[in-house]
Design an enzyme around this catalytic site. Structure first.
Site, mmCIF file in Angstrom:
data_model
loop_
_atom_site.group_PDB
_atom_site.id
_atom_site.type_symbol
_atom_site.label_atom_id
_atom_site.label_comp_id
_atom_site.label_asym_id
_atom_site.label_seq_id
_atom_site.Cartn_x
_atom_site.Cartn_y
_atom_site.Cartn_z
ATOM 1 C CB THR A 127 -26.211 9.715 -16.021
ATOM 2 O OG1 THR A 127 -27.482 9.622 -15.377
ATOM 3 C CG2 THR A 127 -25.683 8.325 -16.318
ATOM 4 C CB SER A 185 -28.177 3.131 -9.784
ATOM 5 O OG SER A 185 -28.877 2.547 -10.858
ATOM 6 C CB THR A 221 -32.901 13.832 -22.073
ATOM 7 O OG1 THR A 221 -32.916 12.453 -21.732
ATOM 8 C CG2 THR A 221 -34.139 14.174 -22.897
ATOM 9 N NE ARG A 264 -56.297 -9.373 -38.681
ATOM 10 C CZ ARG A 264 -55.795 -9.639 -39.868
ATOM 11 N NH1 ARG A 264 -56.015 -8.833 -40.896
ATOM 12 N NH2 ARG A 264 -55.040 -10.704 -40.042
ATOM 13 C CD GLU A 270 -36.600 12.121 -14.824
ATOM 14 O OE1 GLU A 270 -37.156 12.408 -13.754
ATOM 15 O OE2 GLU A 270 -36.656 12.819 -15.840
ATOM 16 C CB THR A 315 -33.482 1.348 -12.392
ATOM 17 O OG1 THR A 315 -33.048 1.077 -11.049
ATOM 18 C CG2 THR A 315 -32.288 1.777 -13.245
HETATM 19 C C1 LIG Z 1 -32.531 7.478 -23.202
HETATM 20 C C2 LIG Z 1 -31.928 7.880 -21.893
HETATM 21 C C3 LIG Z 1 -32.025 9.193 -21.477
HETATM 22 C C4 LIG Z 1 -31.430 9.599 -20.279
HETATM 23 N N1 LIG Z 1 -31.469 10.920 -19.895
HETATM 24 C C5 LIG Z 1 -30.711 11.342 -18.844
HETATM 25 C C6 LIG Z 1 -30.573 12.740 -18.538
HETATM 26 O O1 LIG Z 1 -31.174 13.603 -19.197
HETATM 27 N N2 LIG Z 1 -29.734 13.105 -17.533
HETATM 28 C C7 LIG Z 1 -29.070 12.197 -16.779
HETATM 29 O O2 LIG Z 1 -28.327 12.601 -15.890
HETATM 30 N N3 LIG Z 1 -29.200 10.854 -17.027
HETATM 31 C C8 LIG Z 1 -29.987 10.418 -18.033
HETATM 32 N N4 LIG Z 1 -30.103 9.067 -18.320
HETATM 33 C C9 LIG Z 1 -29.371 8.109 -17.493
HETATM 34 C C10 LIG Z 1 -30.272 7.255 -16.616
HETATM 35 O O3 LIG Z 1 -30.809 8.022 -15.570
HETATM 36 C C11 LIG Z 1 -29.415 6.065 -16.130
HETATM 37 O O4 LIG Z 1 -29.233 5.219 -17.265
HETATM 38 C C12 LIG Z 1 -30.063 5.330 -14.983
HETATM 39 O O5 LIG Z 1 -30.015 6.104 -13.804
HETATM 40 C C13 LIG Z 1 -29.412 3.970 -14.701
HETATM 41 O O6 LIG Z 1 -28.030 4.096 -14.616
HETATM 42 P P1 LIG Z 1 -27.089 3.096 -15.468
HETATM 43 O O7 LIG Z 1 -27.588 3.094 -16.863
HETATM 44 O O8 LIG Z 1 -25.686 3.473 -15.222
HETATM 45 O O9 LIG Z 1 -27.394 1.671 -14.845
HETATM 46 P P2 LIG Z 1 -26.725 1.050 -13.524
HETATM 47 O O10 LIG Z 1 -26.806 2.031 -12.392
HETATM 48 O O11 LIG Z 1 -25.395 0.498 -13.870
HETATM 49 O O12 LIG Z 1 -27.725 -0.144 -13.198
HETATM 50 C C14 LIG Z 1 -27.659 -1.401 -13.885
HETATM 51 C C15 LIG Z 1 -28.652 -2.342 -13.202
HETATM 52 O O13 LIG Z 1 -28.307 -2.536 -11.815
HETATM 53 C C16 LIG Z 1 -29.409 -2.212 -10.981
HETATM 54 N N5 LIG Z 1 -28.924 -1.634 -9.729
HETATM 55 C C17 LIG Z 1 -27.999 -0.640 -9.561
HETATM 56 N N6 LIG Z 1 -27.829 -0.368 -8.259
HETATM 57 C C18 LIG Z 1 -28.668 -1.185 -7.578
HETATM 58 C C19 LIG Z 1 -28.963 -1.376 -6.198
HETATM 59 N N7 LIG Z 1 -28.391 -0.633 -5.243
HETATM 60 N N8 LIG Z 1 -29.858 -2.337 -5.872
HETATM 61 C C20 LIG Z 1 -30.495 -3.064 -6.838
HETATM 62 N N9 LIG Z 1 -30.256 -2.927 -8.153
HETATM 63 C C21 LIG Z 1 -29.363 -1.997 -8.514
HETATM 64 C C22 LIG Z 1 -30.223 -1.216 -11.787
HETATM 65 O O14 LIG Z 1 -31.575 -1.140 -11.339
HETATM 66 C C23 LIG Z 1 -30.091 -1.782 -13.189
HETATM 67 O O15 LIG Z 1 -31.012 -2.830 -13.355
HETATM 68 C C24 LIG Z 1 -30.754 8.640 -19.479
HETATM 69 C C25 LIG Z 1 -30.688 7.301 -19.898
HETATM 70 C C26 LIG Z 1 -31.261 6.918 -21.084
HETATM 71 C C27 LIG Z 1 -31.138 5.475 -21.517
#
Ligand SMILES: Cc1cc2nc3c(=O)[nH]c(=O)nc-3n(C[C@H](O)[C@H](O)[C@H](O)COP(=O)(O)OP(=O)(O)OC[C@H]3O[C@@H](n4cnc5c(N)ncnc54)[C@H](O)[C@@H]3O)c2cc1C
Length: 383
Positions: free
Chosen positions: A126, A132, A158, A268, A363, A365
């Protein structure tokens, strides 16, 4: 179909249950409040073989099947998702990928250290602008003689501040989207790589989540994992197996919610009787129980498919989608059973809800899991 555990699987599960009771449960609230799990837990996980499950013994692994891996992951998730995540990432995403895709030299260099807990791995996919849509990542690795020079930023990683090696995904050519992405094993002490802890997380507060910045990081070409340009498919196959591990961790959260809610409902009293005797409280408990069973069965099916060498990717998405949403529902229902006390961190259910919430996000959404399942059903990709 026999759903009973073998003697060996039950012994591994019990080993994990006892480990959690001894080494994790007594510290959970303090680690959560301090935003820091005691790092010595990594060596203890390694000693019991939990960081080497399914990895061949010749590389320091502890062998075993994927159901045993699920059982251990579930018990760790029942204790503390921050601890479970250490294993899911260092073993599940990094060591297992090196075991299946690495060169002999890479396996000898990293696997004994990762499986013993002497070293920790993290998974750097990421970026600030691509979550995503990971195939459009911007980090670049440019070939320079016998080296690559890497520049870019990775977000939400992580184990990031603890890790000795990052399985890093970077663009090695200008092909559009995922076709230009390659995978590298980058030691985190390489000059130019800096790390910053991400603070203020809703849950998984004890976990070492980091932003990684790479500025002119020079690594030898021998750090390339798998063929150049094939890094994205390597990442997707690591994540497909990883989803089973997240799902198992979610079963652990849901089971912990059930255990806590049932116990509290029996103790409780309101209106002159235990709240467990009020029918609407029983409804909350039975909703939790059905979710726990359904999530566990979907997760075990993935382990069975992997161990029998069958396609498992869609089943893993179904298990991850269901188990993560179920973990949130179960923790939320358990909090309702606890009433106002559920809102205070002296009781376990508030943390379960905070920890569960990220499971529907990372991993892949829940929306992304639905697109994967929809593509398998229709043959049409919505990506
Ligand atoms: C605590 C934590 C630990 C993590 N650990 C790791 C790690 O070890 N390594 C790593 O690489 N990443 C890691 N991540 C990242 C994680 O995998 C991403 O946060 C996740 O893939 C979502 O990406 P984003 O946060 O950019 O959200 P976005 O991709 O911006 O998505 C935002 C919203 O839009 C929706 N959306 C996006 N595209 C579409 C679509 N095509 N159709 C419908 N809906 C869509 C999503 O479902 C979501 O609701 C971690 C995240 C957190 C919070």
């Amino acid at each position: 179909m026999d759903l009973a555990l073998s003697e060996e699987q039950e012994a591994v599960r019990k080993l994990a249950e006892d480990f959690v009771a001894r080494e994790v449960t007594p510290h959970v609230v303090a680690w959560d409040r301090a935003e820091n799990v005691d790092r010595s837990i990594v060596g203890k996980l390694g000693e019991l073989g939990f960081l080497g499950l399914t990895v061949p013994e010749e590389y320091g692994g502890s062998g075993g099947d994927h159901l045993s891996y699920c059982l251990v992951t579930e018990e760790l998730g029942r204790g503390d998702s921050s601890v479970r995540g250490i294993v899911s990432v260092s073993l599940g995403l990094v060591a297992k990928t090196i075991a299946s895709r690495g060169s002999e030299e890479q396996k000898r260099q990293w696997l004994p250290r990762l499986t013993s807990g002497e070293a920790i791995g993290c998974f750097g996919l990421t970026e600030p602008g691509t979550g995503s849509d990971a195939g459009n990542l911007l980090t670049r690795a440019v070939r320079d003689g016998g080296d690559y020079v890497v520049n870019g930023t990775k977000m939400f990683i992580t184990n990031g501040t603890w890790a000795d090696v990052v399985l890093l995904f970077a663009r090695t050519n200008d092909s559009p989207g995922h076709r230009g992405v390659s995978a590298f094993l980058v030691p985190t002490d390489t000059p130019g790589l800096t790390r910053r802890t991400v603070h203020g997380k809703l849950g998984l507060r004890g976990q070492a989540t980091a932003e990684l910045v790479l500025e002119d990081v020079r690594i030898p070409a021998s750090c390339l994992l798998g063929p150049e340009g094939k890094g994205f498919s390597l990442a997707m196959s690591a994540l497909a197996k990883g989803r089973m591990s997240v799902a198992a961790g979610c079963v652990g959260i849901a089971q912990a919610a059930q255990d806590a809610a049932v116990r509290y409902a029996g103790e409780r009293e309101q209106f002159g009787k235990a709240i467990a005797r009020h029918q609407l409280v029983q409804e909350l408990l039975s909703d939790i129980a059905v979710d726990v069973d359904a999530a566990r069965l979907l997760t075990w099916r993935v382990a069975d498919l992997i161990d029998r060498g069958q396609d498992f990717a869609t089943a893993a998405s179904k298990a991850k989608l269901y188990a993560s949403e179920a973990a949130v529902r179960c923790a939320n229902n358990a909090l309702q059973v606890f009433g106002g006390y559920g809102y205070i961190d002296e009781y376990p259910v508030g943390k379960l809800l905070r920890d569960a919430r990220v499971m529907t996000l990372y991993e892949g959404t829940s929306q992304i899991q639905k697109l994967i399942i929809g593509r398998a059903l229709t043959g049409v990709s919505a990506f």
